[in-house]
Scaffold this motif. Structure first.
Motif, PDB file in Angstrom:
ATOM      1  N   ARG A  76       0.700  -1.168  -0.235  1.00 38.07           N
ATOM      2  CA  ARG A  76      -0.125  -0.192   0.029  1.00 38.07           C
ATOM      3  C   ARG A  76       0.804   1.297   0.048  1.00 38.07           C
ATOM      4  O   ARG A  76       0.332   2.395   0.512  1.00 38.07           O
ATOM      5  CB  ARG A  76      -0.919  -0.038   1.169  1.00 38.07           C
ATOM      6  N   ALA A  77       2.245   1.188  -0.344  1.00 42.20           N
ATOM      7  CA  ALA A  77       3.057   2.347  -0.196  1.00 42.20           C
ATOM      8  C   ALA A  77       2.560   3.686  -1.209  1.00 42.20           C
ATOM      9  O   ALA A  77       2.661   4.745  -1.012  1.00 42.20           O
ATOM     10  CB  ALA A  77       4.500   1.896  -0.531  1.00 42.20           C
ATOM     11  N   LEU A  78       1.994   2.899  -2.241  1.00 37.73           N
ATOM     12  CA  LEU A  78       1.567   3.849  -3.471  1.00 37.73           C
ATOM     13  C   LEU A  78       0.290   4.841  -2.890  1.00 37.73           C
ATOM     14  O   LEU A  78       0.307   5.936  -3.369  1.00 37.73           O
ATOM     15  CB  LEU A  78       1.071   3.094  -4.613  1.00 37.73           C
ATOM     16  N   ARG A  79      -0.275   4.467  -1.850  1.00 43.70           N
ATOM     17  CA  ARG A  79      -1.312   5.314  -1.455  1.00 43.70           C
ATOM     18  C   ARG A  79      -0.921   6.397  -0.799  1.00 43.70           C
ATOM     19  O   ARG A  79      -1.668   7.425  -0.459  1.00 43.70           O
ATOM     20  CB  ARG A  79      -2.231   4.424  -0.367  1.00 43.70           C
ATOM     21  N   ALA A  80       0.577   6.265  -0.425  1.00 41.73           N
ATOM     22  CA  ALA A  80       1.136   7.565   0.473  1.00 41.73           C
ATOM     23  C   ALA A  80       1.119   8.838  -0.521  1.00 41.73           C
ATOM     24  O   ALA A  80       1.001   9.951  -0.344  1.00 41.73           O
ATOM     25  CB  ALA A  80       2.320   7.343   0.754  1.00 41.73           C
ATOM     26  N   PHE A  81       1.191   8.564  -1.829  1.00 42.73           N
ATOM     27  CA  PHE A  81       1.168   9.479  -2.734  1.00 42.73           C
ATOM     28  C   PHE A  81       0.050  10.434  -2.885  1.00 42.73           C
ATOM     29  O   PHE A  81      -0.229  11.688  -3.567  1.00 42.73           O
ATOM     30  CB  PHE A  81       1.567   9.043  -4.195  1.00 42.73           C
ATOM     31  N   THR A  82      -1.080   9.886  -2.308  1.00 41.24           N
ATOM     32  CA  THR A  82      -2.477  10.838  -2.498  1.00 41.24           C
ATOM     33  C   THR A  82      -2.573  11.777  -1.353  1.00 41.24           C
ATOM     34  O   THR A  82      -3.761  12.429  -1.643  1.00 41.24           O
ATOM     35  CB  THR A  82      -3.599   9.433  -2.450  1.00 41.24           C
ATOM     36  N   GLN A  83      -1.818  11.866  -0.362  1.00 41.04           N
ATOM     37  CA  GLN A  83      -2.156  12.627   0.720  1.00 41.04           C
ATOM     38  C   GLN A  83      -1.229  13.922   0.750  1.00 41.04           C
ATOM     39  O   GLN A  83      -0.672  14.508   1.821  1.00 41.04           O
ATOM     40  CB  GLN A  83      -1.788  11.903   2.005  1.00 41.04           C
ATOM     41  N   TRP A  84      -0.659  14.161  -0.395  1.00 45.03           N
ATOM     42  CA  TRP A  84       0.241  15.510  -0.506  1.00 45.03           C
ATOM     43  C   TRP A  84      -0.133  16.666   0.018  1.00 45.03           C
ATOM     44  O   TRP A  84       0.366  17.457   0.454  1.00 45.03           O
ATOM     45  CB  TRP A  84       0.728  15.522  -1.931  1.00 45.03           C
ATOM     46  N   ARG A  85      -1.501  16.854   0.194  1.00 48.30           N
ATOM     47  CA  ARG A  85      -1.888  18.460   0.764  1.00 48.30           C
ATOM     48  C   ARG A  85      -1.541  18.237   2.264  1.00 48.30           C
ATOM     49  O   ARG A  85      -1.394  19.465   2.936  1.00 48.30           O
ATOM     50  CB  ARG A  85      -3.618  18.308   0.453  1.00 48.30           C
ATOM     51  N   THR A  86      -1.555  17.193   2.961  1.00 43.99           N
ATOM     52  CA  THR A  86      -1.415  17.202   4.419  1.00 43.99           C
ATOM     53  C   THR A  86      -0.231  16.364   5.008  1.00 43.99           C
ATOM     54  O   THR A  86       0.183  16.567   6.098  1.00 43.99           O
ATOM     55  CB  THR A  86      -2.774  16.646   5.090  1.00 43.99           C
ATOM     56  N   SER A  87       0.329  15.623   4.194  1.00 46.30           N
ATOM     57  CA  SER A  87       1.381  14.598   4.797  1.00 46.30           C
ATOM     58  C   SER A  87       2.655  15.039   4.013  1.00 46.30           C
ATOM     59  O   SER A  87       3.161  14.998   2.859  1.00 46.30           O
ATOM     60  CB  SER A  87       1.119  13.239   4.371  1.00 46.30           C
ATOM     61  N   TRP A  88       3.631  15.193   5.071  1.00 40.12           N
ATOM     62  CA  TRP A  88       5.034  15.593   4.633  1.00 40.12           C
ATOM     63  C   TRP A  88       5.742  14.185   3.883  1.00 40.12           C
ATOM     64  O   TRP A  88       6.524  14.417   3.070  1.00 40.12           O
ATOM     65  CB  TRP A  88       5.999  15.930   5.776  1.00 40.12           C
ATOM     66  N   LEU A  89       5.137  12.867   4.435  1.00 40.65           N
ATOM     67  CA  LEU A  89       5.637  11.824   3.907  1.00 40.65           C
ATOM     68  C   LEU A  89       5.342  11.792   2.233  1.00 40.65           C
ATOM     69  O   LEU A  89       6.215  11.322   1.508  1.00 40.65           O
ATOM     70  CB  LEU A  89       5.094  10.540   4.873  1.00 40.65           C
ATOM     71  N   SER A  90       4.052  12.074   2.119  1.00 38.22           N
ATOM     72  CA  SER A  90       3.587  12.198   0.798  1.00 38.22           C
ATOM     73  C   SER A  90       4.248  13.037  -0.157  1.00 38.22           C
ATOM     74  O   SER A  90       4.772  12.819  -1.192  1.00 38.22           O
ATOM     75  CB  SER A  90       1.975  12.385   0.648  1.00 38.22           C
ATOM     76  N   ARG A  91       4.691  14.311   0.242  1.00 38.74           N
ATOM     77  CA  ARG A  91       5.399  15.238  -0.292  1.00 38.74           C
ATOM     78  C   ARG A  91       6.652  14.750  -0.705  1.00 38.74           C
ATOM     79  O   ARG A  91       7.382  15.064  -1.921  1.00 38.74           O
ATOM     80  CB  ARG A  91       5.184  16.671   0.544  1.00 38.74           C
ATOM     81  N   GLU A  92       7.405  14.213   0.224  1.00 39.39           N
ATOM     82  CA  GLU A  92       8.578  13.499   0.228  1.00 39.39           C
ATOM     83  C   GLU A  92       8.548  12.646  -1.099  1.00 39.39           C
ATOM     84  O   GLU A  92       9.575  12.533  -2.035  1.00 39.39           O
ATOM     85  CB  GLU A  92       9.070  12.980   1.221  1.00 39.39           C
ATOM     86  N   GLY A  93       7.620  11.622  -1.140  1.00 37.59           N
ATOM     87  CA  GLY A  93       7.213  10.831  -1.981  1.00 37.59           C
ATOM     88  C   GLY A  93       7.454  11.392  -3.414  1.00 37.59           C
ATOM     89  O   GLY A  93       8.130  10.964  -4.504  1.00 37.59           O
ATOM     90  N   TRP A  94       6.498  12.477  -3.701  1.00 35.96           N
ATOM     91  CA  TRP A  94       6.677  13.184  -4.746  1.00 35.96           C
ATOM     92  C   TRP A  94       7.572  13.978  -5.288  1.00 35.96           C
ATOM     93  O   TRP A  94       8.147  13.556  -6.564  1.00 35.96           O
ATOM     94  CB  TRP A  94       5.246  14.072  -4.946  1.00 35.96           C
ATOM     95  N   THR A  95       8.523  14.440  -4.331  1.00 37.70           N
ATOM     96  CA  THR A  95       9.547  15.244  -4.804  1.00 37.70           C
ATOM     97  C   THR A  95      10.801  14.399  -5.028  1.00 37.70           C
ATOM     98  O   THR A  95      11.782  14.695  -5.905  1.00 37.70           O
ATOM     99  CB  THR A  95      10.123  16.199  -3.532  1.00 37.70           C
ATOM    100  N   SER A  96      10.984  13.191  -4.476  1.00 40.05           N
ATOM    101  CA  SER A  96      11.844  12.332  -4.580  1.00 40.05           C
ATOM    102  C   SER A  96      11.768  11.698  -5.891  1.00 40.05           C
ATOM    103  O   SER A  96      12.789  11.609  -6.928  1.00 40.05           O
ATOM    104  CB  SER A  96      11.931  11.113  -3.709  1.00 40.05           C
ATOM    105  N   VAL A  97      10.634  11.417  -6.512  1.00 40.90           N
ATOM    106  CA  VAL A  97      10.388  10.971  -7.614  1.00 40.90           C
ATOM    107  C   VAL A  97      10.553  12.034  -8.741  1.00 40.90           C
ATOM    108  O   VAL A  97      11.158  11.715  -9.926  1.00 40.90           O
ATOM    109  CB  VAL A  97       8.885  10.366  -7.823  1.00 40.90           C
ATOM    110  N   LEU A  98      10.273  13.037  -8.690  1.00 42.70           N
ATOM    111  CA  LEU A  98      10.421  14.287  -9.481  1.00 42.70           C
ATOM    112  C   LEU A  98      11.752  14.458  -9.848  1.00 42.70           C
ATOM    113  O   LEU A  98      12.333  14.637 -10.859  1.00 42.70           O
ATOM    114  CB  LEU A  98       9.514  15.519  -9.178  1.00 42.70           C
ATOM    115  N   THR A  99      12.700  14.604  -8.432  1.00 44.26           N
ATOM    116  CA  THR A  99      14.055  14.640  -8.620  1.00 44.26           C
ATOM    117  C   THR A  99      14.841  13.593  -9.479  1.00 44.26           C
ATOM    118  O   THR A  99      15.537  13.872 -10.394  1.00 44.26           O
ATOM    119  CB  THR A  99      14.627  14.457  -6.960  1.00 44.26           C
TER     120      THR A  99
END
Length: 296
Positions: free
Chosen positions: A63-86
């Motif tokens: 279920r790790a991919l579900r972390a990407f859905t919470q970027w509005r409130t979760s720093w963990l989700s934001r980290e996931g998105w920024t790492s992939v974009l990097t």
């Protein structure tokens, strides 16, 4: 807090990896061909390896991919998105260098900014927690960023910058250790605030007859003697020894690799302490503050 090996590996390796990628993206080192393959490959291996290590701490890794859905409130989700974009933004820069070419600086600079933003998002996963006073301070993102930049400078061959950053890191570590020791008391949390009861509160019987998840994850006891030794190891290996080697020893690849290895050992010691010494306020409810146990 329980110092889970997977989270320690995640934060240390990914931090160093994204730090190296930031230096490479900024053009601080411009290797071509095989050298580019090795250096960019090392950055990607550290970053991706650290991110993969983090999944071992998940209760259900599928279920790790579900972390990407919470970027509005979760720093963990934001980290996931920024790492992939990097990783995506820097891939063309890395491939161009490997095949003997260079892209316009704007491409690398954008990826470098995202790499540092990723490290910041990782640090904010912990710095945002008011329930852990030792972490809830500007020193947490400062340490994560300083570790990443120090490791990145060393691995990219910038010995002068690496030495300065290592010394800055040592001073920051000492300050964070000293400030953190009094952070819990300064927060004003007591067993009364933990239970919501007024007046002088003391525990007559434990809340549970056996250990539960909160006690395993949020309460960890580390003796002061061991803590003191690990603090010395952290400052000595992560800061002082690498700085001395970079300043006073000829910059041979083997020597600089040894300095980076020493720094990595110190980083692991410091990050283990980062988790092991962190007190969560839930320990008050269970009358099991780690600091109380560490005195003996």
């Amino acid at each position: 807090m329980h110092p889970a090996p997977s989270v320690i590996l995640f934060t240390v390796l990914s931090g160093m990896g994204f730090g190296l990628l930031a230096f490479l993206g900024l053009g601080a080192a411009q290797p071509l061909g095989l050298a580019a393959f090795l250096l960019w490959g090392l950055g990607y291996a550290l970053a991706v390896g650290g991110l993969l290590a983090s999944t071992f701490h998940l209760g259900n890794p599928q279920r790790a991919l579900r972390a990407f859905t919470q970027w509005r409130t979760s720093w963990l989700s934001r980290e996931g998105w920024t790492s992939v974009l990097t990783l995506l933004l820097l891939a063309p820069v890395a491939l161009a260098a490997i095949f003997g070419g260079l892209l316009p600086p704007m491409f690398g600079a954008t990826g470098a900014a995202m790499a540092l933003l990723t490290v910041y998002c990782t640090s904010m996963i912990y710095a945002q927690l008011r329930t852990v006073p030792r972490w809830n301070h500007w020193t947490t993102p400062a340490l994560f960023m300083c570790f990443a930049l120090t490791g990145g400078a060393m691995l990219s061959g910038h010995n002068g910058a690496g030495a300065i950053l290592a010394l800055l890191l040592g001073g920051l570590l000492v300050f964070a250790f000293r400030r953190g020791d009094g952070a819990f008391a300064d927060a004003g949390s007591t067993i009364g605030t933990a239970t919501g009861l007024a007046g002088q509160v003391r525990q007559v019987a434990p809340p549970h007859t056996s250990e539960n998840y909160l006690m395993k994850e949020m309460i960890y006891r580390v003796g002061r003697k061991h803590s003191r030794r690990l603090r010395i190891i952290a400052v000595l290996f992560a800061s002082l020894l690498p700085a001395a080697i970079q300043l006073f020893v000829p910059p041979l690849p083997v020597v600089m690799g040894f300095a980076a290895l020493l720094h990595l050992i110190g980083a692991f010691a410091a990050r283990w302490l980062f988790f092991a010494e962190a007190e969560h306020v839930v320990g008050l409810y269970y009358d099991a503050r780690p600091a109380a146990a560490s005195i003996s």
